[in-house]
Design a protein around this motif. Structure first.
Motif, mmCIF file in Angstrom:
data_model
loop_
_atom_site.group_PDB
_atom_site.id
_atom_site.type_symbol
_atom_site.label_atom_id
_atom_site.label_comp_id
_atom_site.label_asym_id
_atom_site.label_seq_id
_atom_site.Cartn_x
_atom_site.Cartn_y
_atom_site.Cartn_z
ATOM 1 N N MET A 33 -4.336 0.269 7.048
ATOM 2 C CA MET A 33 -4.364 1.498 6.281
ATOM 3 C C MET A 33 -3.534 1.274 5.033
ATOM 4 S SD MET A 33 -6.152 3.768 7.998
ATOM 5 C CE MET A 33 -5.622 5.350 7.339
ATOM 6 N N ALA A 34 -4.041 1.759 3.930
ATOM 7 C CA ALA A 34 -3.364 1.500 2.652
ATOM 8 C C ALA A 34 -3.226 2.780 1.846
ATOM 9 C CB ALA A 34 -4.137 0.462 1.849
ATOM 10 N N TRP A 35 -2.315 2.711 0.904
ATOM 11 C CA TRP A 35 -2.157 3.759 -0.093
ATOM 12 C C TRP A 35 -2.368 3.149 -1.470
ATOM 13 C CZ3 TRP A 35 -1.641 8.883 0.942
ATOM 14 C CH2 TRP A 35 -1.261 9.241 2.234
ATOM 15 N N PHE A 36 -3.149 3.845 -2.265
ATOM 16 C CA PHE A 36 -3.353 3.507 -3.670
ATOM 17 C C PHE A 36 -3.021 4.745 -4.492
ATOM 18 C CE2 PHE A 36 -5.526 -0.619 -3.570
ATOM 19 C CZ PHE A 36 -5.862 -0.709 -2.225
ATOM 20 N N GLU A 43 -6.308 2.457 -14.089
ATOM 21 C CA GLU A 43 -7.060 1.997 -12.940
ATOM 22 C C GLU A 43 -6.315 2.331 -11.650
ATOM 23 O OE1 GLU A 43 -9.385 -1.835 -14.950
ATOM 24 O OE2 GLU A 43 -7.974 -2.126 -13.306
ATOM 25 N N ARG A 44 -7.065 2.360 -10.564
ATOM 26 C CA ARG A 44 -6.455 2.602 -9.265
ATOM 27 C C ARG A 44 -5.519 1.446 -8.942
ATOM 28 N NH1 ARG A 44 -10.013 5.570 -4.817
ATOM 29 N NH2 ARG A 44 -10.215 6.805 -6.726
ATOM 30 N N GLU A 45 -4.315 1.780 -8.499
ATOM 31 C CA GLU A 45 -3.239 0.811 -8.325
ATOM 32 C C GLU A 45 -2.809 0.739 -6.866
ATOM 33 O OE1 GLU A 45 1.335 0.282 -10.081
ATOM 34 O OE2 GLU A 45 0.397 2.265 -9.964
ATOM 35 N N PHE A 46 -2.613 -0.466 -6.368
ATOM 36 C CA PHE A 46 -2.133 -0.677 -5.005
ATOM 37 C C PHE A 46 -0.689 -0.193 -4.877
ATOM 38 C CE2 PHE A 46 -1.518 -2.631 -0.975
ATOM 39 C CZ PHE A 46 -0.288 -3.272 -1.020
ATOM 40 N N VAL A 47 -0.415 0.531 -3.789
ATOM 41 C CA VAL A 47 0.946 0.983 -3.494
ATOM 42 C C VAL A 47 1.500 0.233 -2.282
ATOM 43 C CG1 VAL A 47 2.362 2.949 -2.780
ATOM 44 C CG2 VAL A 47 0.542 3.265 -4.487
ATOM 45 N N GLY A 48 0.750 0.228 -1.210
ATOM 46 C CA GLY A 48 1.194 -0.454 -0.009
ATOM 47 C C GLY A 48 0.109 -0.430 1.042
ATOM 48 N N TYR A 56 3.364 -4.083 10.373
ATOM 49 C CA TYR A 56 3.729 -4.966 9.260
ATOM 50 C C TYR A 56 3.145 -4.400 7.968
ATOM 51 C CZ TYR A 56 3.841 -9.011 6.170
ATOM 52 O OH TYR A 56 4.050 -9.842 5.110
ATOM 53 N N ALA A 57 3.971 -4.316 6.928
ATOM 54 C CA ALA A 57 3.537 -3.682 5.681
ATOM 55 C C ALA A 57 3.836 -4.559 4.470
ATOM 56 C CB ALA A 57 4.225 -2.332 5.517
ATOM 57 N N ILE A 58 3.031 -4.375 3.466
ATOM 58 C CA ILE A 58 3.215 -5.025 2.165
ATOM 59 C C ILE A 58 3.266 -3.929 1.116
ATOM 60 C CG2 ILE A 58 2.232 -6.619 0.472
ATOM 61 C CD1 ILE A 58 0.739 -7.970 2.757
ATOM 62 N N TYR A 59 4.150 -4.096 0.141
ATOM 63 C CA TYR A 59 4.318 -3.074 -0.888
ATOM 64 C C TYR A 59 4.155 -3.657 -2.282
ATOM 65 C CZ TYR A 59 6.395 -0.464 2.953
ATOM 66 O OH TYR A 59 6.613 0.161 4.153
ATOM 67 N N CYS A 95 -5.376 7.485 0.388
ATOM 68 C CA CYS A 95 -5.264 6.562 1.510
ATOM 69 C C CYS A 95 -6.639 5.953 1.751
ATOM 70 C CB CYS A 95 -4.720 7.236 2.764
ATOM 71 S SG CYS A 95 -5.818 8.418 3.535
ATOM 72 N N ALA A 96 -6.612 4.787 2.368
ATOM 73 C CA ALA A 96 -7.842 4.044 2.593
ATOM 74 C C ALA A 96 -7.710 3.243 3.878
ATOM 75 C CB ALA A 96 -8.131 3.124 1.416
#
Length: 123
Positions: A33-36, A43-48, A56-59, A95-96
């Motif tokens: 699951m991600a947040w943009f 443009e749509r930007e990656f948040v985490g 486990y998460a990436i930011y 969210c995605a």
């Protein structure tokens, strides 16, 4: 299945907000699951992103240390805790969900999206 975000609003710089993203069906599963976010004219930007199996998460560098993603698999809900908000965090947050094997940072890797929630941070 729908993803429904909530928790956005208008806050002052330095404040905190917690966004929620809930899947409409309890049987829904995903590997990530991600947040943009998307600001006007950008443009749509990656948040985490978070791996739902173990958390486990990436930011993104711009939010690392201020934002935290967590998930409650029993509720099919993922959260974005946002602390020390800045005016440049102003955007619509989405969210995605993905069932990919590897955590991805690009919007095209996610095939289910919520409708977005507005976050506005005033200076």
């Amino acid at each position: 299945v729908l993803l429904v975000e909530s928790g956005g609003g208008l806050v002052q710089a330095g404040a905190s907000l917690r966004l929620s993203c809930a899947a409409s069906e309890r049987t829904f599963t995903s590997t990530a699951m991600a947040w943009f976010r998307q600001a006007p004219g950008k443009e749509r930007e990656f948040v985490g992103t978070v791996r739902t199996s173990d958390g486990y998460a990436i930011y993104a560098t711009s939010v690392k240390g201020r934002f935290t993603i967590s998930r409650d698999n029993s509720k099919n809900t993922v959260y974005l805790q946002m602390n020390s908000l800045k005016p440049e965090d102003t955007a619509v947050y989405y969210c995605a969900a993905s069932n990919g094997v590897v955590l991805r940072l690009t919007p095209t890797a996610y095939d289910l999206w919520g409708q977005g929630t507005q976050v506005t941070v005033s200076s």
